[in-house]
Write a protein that holds these residues in place. Sequence first.
Motif, short mmCIF file in Angstrom:
data_model
loop_
_atom_site.label_atom_id
_atom_site.label_comp_id
_atom_site.label_asym_id
_atom_site.label_seq_id
_atom_site.Cartn_x
_atom_site.Cartn_y
_atom_site.Cartn_z
N ASN A 98 56.97 46.53 46.77
CA ASN A 98 56.99 47.24 45.49
C ASN A 98 56.62 46.40 44.28
O ASN A 98 56.27 46.96 43.24
N TYR A 99 56.72 45.07 44.38
CA TYR A 99 56.55 44.26 43.17
C TYR A 99 55.11 44.34 42.66
O TYR A 99 54.15 44.26 43.43
N GLY A 100 54.98 44.51 41.35
CA GLY A 100 53.68 44.78 40.74
C GLY A 100 52.64 43.70 40.94
O GLY A 100 51.47 43.99 41.25
N SER A 101 53.01 42.44 40.76
CA SER A 101 52.02 41.36 40.86
C SER A 101 51.48 41.23 42.28
O SER A 101 50.30 40.90 42.48
N ILE A 102 52.32 41.53 43.28
CA ILE A 102 51.84 41.47 44.66
C ILE A 102 50.88 42.61 44.93
O ILE A 102 49.84 42.44 45.59
N LYS A 103 51.20 43.80 44.43
CA LYS A 103 50.27 44.93 44.58
C LYS A 103 48.93 44.61 43.92
O LYS A 103 47.87 44.90 44.47
N ALA A 104 48.99 44.02 42.73
CA ALA A 104 47.76 43.69 42.01
C ALA A 104 46.92 42.69 42.79
O ALA A 104 45.70 42.88 42.97
N LYS A 105 47.55 41.63 43.28
CA LYS A 105 46.78 40.60 44.00
C LYS A 105 46.29 41.10 45.35
O LYS A 105 45.27 40.63 45.85
N ASN A 106 46.99 42.05 45.92
CA ASN A 106 46.50 42.66 47.15
C ASN A 106 45.21 43.45 46.88
O ASN A 106 44.26 43.41 47.67
N ASN A 107 45.18 44.13 45.73
CA ASN A 107 43.96 44.84 45.35
C ASN A 107 42.82 43.89 45.00
O ASN A 107 41.65 44.16 45.30
N TYR A 108 43.15 42.76 44.35
CA TYR A 108 42.13 41.75 44.08
C TYR A 108 41.53 41.23 45.38
O TYR A 108 40.32 41.00 45.48
N THR A 109 42.39 41.05 46.38
CA THR A 109 41.92 40.56 47.69
C THR A 109 40.99 41.58 48.33
O THR A 109 39.92 41.24 48.86
N ASN A 110 41.38 42.86 48.29
CA ASN A 110 40.53 43.91 48.84
C ASN A 110 39.20 43.98 48.10
O ASN A 110 38.14 44.21 48.71
N ALA A 111 39.25 43.79 46.79
CA ALA A 111 38.01 43.82 46.01
C ALA A 111 37.08 42.67 46.41
O ALA A 111 35.85 42.85 46.51
N SER A 112 37.63 41.49 46.65
CA SER A 112 36.79 40.35 47.06
C SER A 112 36.19 40.57 48.44
O SER A 112 35.07 40.14 48.71
#
Length: 461
Positions: free
Chosen positions: A35-49
């Motif tokens: 649920n934590y926001g920064s982890i969700k964000a970095k997971n999306n950054y990883t998918n984007a890369s």
Amino acid sequence: MYFKKITLLFFLIFAALGYSQTLSLKEAIKTGLENYGSIKAKNNYTNASRETLKQSKRDYLPNLNLSAQQDYGTINGQNGALYGFNGLGTASSGPALPDQNWNSAFGALYLVNMNWDFFTFGKAKEKINLAKMDVRTKETDLKQEMFQQEIRISAAYLNLLASQRLLISQQKNLSRAEVFKRTAAARVKNGLLAGVDSTLATAEVSKAKIALNLARNFVKEQNNKLVDLMGVAPQDFTADTLFVNNIPKALLLAEKTTDSLHPLLQLYKTRIDYSNQQAKLYKRFYYPTMTAFGVLQTRASGFQSDYITDQTAFTRNYWDGVNPDRTNYLVGIGISWNLTTPFRMSKQVSAQKFVSQALQEEYNQADRELKSQLNFADDKIKITLDNYAEAPIQVDAAKKAYLQKSTLYKNGLTDLTDLTQIMYTLNRAEIDRDITNNNVWQSYLLKVAATGNFDLFINEF
């Protein structure tokens, strides 16, 4: 008698904490990572890369363009030089007649164009490698964030547990104070004690209530911190008491911690590798690019071939103007090389090397700090283990002293001041016991944070 003590203990726990959800550490960590926001964000950054990597691989494919246009206009020509600056201007072609005329007809152009940079002297390959390195960087950044979140949640969980144990100790302290308030009041009423004892006992009860309220407030603060780290709606949790009577088994067995690279150092290392890869890519721009190309073009026009001698040889009929009747094709290869590019890119390569050196220094600094933290954690563990061994001795001695003083007070052989002092000593000893046990876990968590292997901590449960 033993059953009555257990029943009383459970009553005190529920009275102090209220009805709240019991939460295990593993559940807290699992919820926080989801649920934590920064982890969700970095997971999306990883998918984007990862998607960018796929796109960089497809960039090697040739360009294939289809074009079709149909126009209506005049074809007056004029001798003279022209440059289509920024794409402005028209491509009308016709004879350079002595006078302007407004003869107009339909025309069309149908085009298939293909060009392919089939040999780039490694530019395409290094671009793909850079995209791969970016994926690795994003993945290690996500791994580092998850590790830090696991440490933060564990620390908050231990703090909540400590605050709840302190709350129970303050509840016990209040119960003892209320018992002796009733005892003092009864003895004063019967004339066995001076009235001041009842007053002092009332003051001690008020003091105990204030300490209990402060403990409740502290529990709420620690609970809210844990809620924030878990990314859930506000609610009250009860920490698992598994930590209360145990210490980490790894400390007793003196197991070796880990030989793997810390997630923070892994992140710095991948950033260094990414920067070095960028420098490699920049160097490839020193070299030319070889391109294969091909064009198939079909044209149509309402102006006839003898229009240059007969200005009436045209038609405004739409179909005659757009029906193709001339076709050309062209295939070839070419090479393009901007000779000034190496002079410009050499400075960009130099700048990137400085970036790599800066990242290396950050890596070295982080490595030194982690080693210092690990050394501090080892020292702290030794101290907390010593305190953990001494805490039961202190509590046992304080209980005996309290029993003696309370017996003497009931028999009128000591005053309330002495009893109050020993009550404080017992309360302090119970708090120290709860804190020292928790501090062992906190110090071990500090060591785990320095080693970078959270499995060493979570596998204790």
